[in-house]
Design a protein around this motif. Structure first.
Motif, PDB file in Angstrom:
ATOM      1  N   GLU A  55       0.835  -1.202   0.000  1.00  0.00           N
ATOM      2  CA  GLU A  55       0.000   0.000   0.000  1.00  0.00           C
ATOM      3  C   GLU A  55       0.872   1.256   0.000  1.00  0.00           C
ATOM      4  O   GLU A  55       0.599   2.210  -0.731  1.00  0.00           O
ATOM      5  CB  GLU A  55      -0.935  -0.012   1.215  1.00  0.00           C
TER       6      GLU A  55
ATOM      7  N   ARG B  48       2.272   1.748  -3.417  1.00  0.00           N
ATOM      8  CA  ARG B  48       1.250   2.275  -4.337  1.00  0.00           C
ATOM      9  C   ARG B  48       1.093   3.782  -4.148  1.00  0.00           C
ATOM     10  O   ARG B  48       1.047   4.543  -5.116  1.00  0.00           O
ATOM     11  CB  ARG B  48      -0.089   1.568  -4.092  1.00  0.00           C
ATOM     12  N   ILE B  49       1.067   4.215  -2.905  1.00  0.00           N
ATOM     13  CA  ILE B  49       0.923   5.645  -2.621  1.00  0.00           C
ATOM     14  C   ILE B  49       2.141   6.415  -3.127  1.00  0.00           C
ATOM     15  O   ILE B  49       2.008   7.479  -3.731  1.00  0.00           O
ATOM     16  CB  ILE B  49       0.688   5.877  -1.120  1.00  0.00           C
ATOM     17  N   TYR B  50       3.335   5.878  -2.878  1.00  0.00           N
ATOM     18  CA  TYR B  50       4.556   6.531  -3.365  1.00  0.00           C
ATOM     19  C   TYR B  50       4.545   6.648  -4.884  1.00  0.00           C
ATOM     20  O   TYR B  50       4.958   7.661  -5.440  1.00  0.00           O
ATOM     21  CB  TYR B  50       5.809   5.776  -2.917  1.00  0.00           C
ATOM     22  N   THR B  51       4.073   5.620  -5.556  1.00  0.00           N
ATOM     23  CA  THR B  51       4.012   5.646  -7.019  1.00  0.00           C
ATOM     24  C   THR B  51       3.039   6.719  -7.491  1.00  0.00           C
ATOM     25  O   THR B  51       3.329   7.461  -8.438  1.00  0.00           O
ATOM     26  CB  THR B  51       3.591   4.271  -7.569  1.00  0.00           C
ATOM     27  N   GLU B  52       1.884   6.819  -6.819  1.00  0.00           N
ATOM     28  CA  GLU B  52       0.895   7.836  -7.185  1.00  0.00           C
ATOM     29  C   GLU B  52       1.445   9.243  -6.980  1.00  0.00           C
ATOM     30  O   GLU B  52       1.047  10.180  -7.670  1.00  0.00           O
ATOM     31  CB  GLU B  52      -0.373   7.665  -6.351  1.00  0.00           C
ATOM     32  N   GLN B  53       2.340   9.399  -6.019  1.00  0.00           N
ATOM     33  CA  GLN B  53       2.903  10.705  -5.712  1.00  0.00           C
ATOM     34  C   GLN B  53       4.220  10.955  -6.431  1.00  0.00           C
ATOM     35  O   GLN B  53       4.987  11.835  -6.043  1.00  0.00           O
ATOM     36  CB  GLN B  53       3.088  10.850  -4.204  1.00  0.00           C
ATOM     37  N   SER B  54       4.490  10.165  -7.453  1.00  0.00           N
ATOM     38  CA  SER B  54       5.689  10.311  -8.289  1.00  0.00           C
ATOM     39  C   SER B  54       6.975  10.199  -7.465  1.00  0.00           C
ATOM     40  O   SER B  54       7.902  10.990  -7.641  1.00  0.00           O
ATOM     41  CB  SER B  54       5.649  11.629  -9.051  1.00  0.00           C
TER      42      SER B  54
END
Length: 150
Positions: A64, A67-73
């Protein structure tokens, strides 16, 4: 050798190998194990089932976070999280494939005598206990819902 002792030994091996990612992941797992062992009512014991549950929780949290880190570039942070997840996944039992999960859930539904979605709570109680460590709760729930709604 129980899971707690195995991870303690692997921490030493990771230190000697200078594997920082694995060392950090294992230290975090051991910290959670120690917290569980010293919790009120635990009597300074930790079963392998409880240890597996803790590891699954850590893996889920790591995914999770990635996933959040990926969404935040922030792919650098996501990559670090996924590396720690990979280090912990080696201690989890082999996960069931979707087909095998569905087969096992069908058998549990027949055993429980469930016929409709009204029986989902009863089936989930049995299924989560029977499939603990081999499938995530969300996947079990989706399979039960799919089969009972047919």
């Amino acid at each position: 050798m129980d899971l707690f002792d195995q991870i303690s030994g692997d921490i030493k091996a990771a230190m000697l190998a200078k594997d920082k990612v694995k060392l950090e992941a294992l230290r975090n797992a051991k910290k959670c194990f120690l917290e569980a062992k010293t919790a009120p009512g635990a009597n300074d014991t930790l079963t392998d089932e409880a240890a597996l549950s803790i590891l699954q929780k850590l893996v889920k949290q790591g995914r999770e976070s990635a996933r959040i880190y990926t969404e935040q570039s922030r792919p650098d942070l996501a990559e670090a999280e996924l590396a720690q997840v990979a280090a912990l996944e080696g201690y989890l039992p082999q996960q069931l494939s979707p087909e095998a999960l569905e087969t096992e859930v069908r058998a549990l539904i027949e055993k429980a005598g469930a016929t409709s979605l009204k029986d989902m709570g009863r089936v989930m109680k049995v299924a989560t206990a029977a499939l603990a460590g081999r499938a995530e709760g969300g996947a079990i729930s989706a399979a039960v819902k799919k089969i009972l709604s047919q």
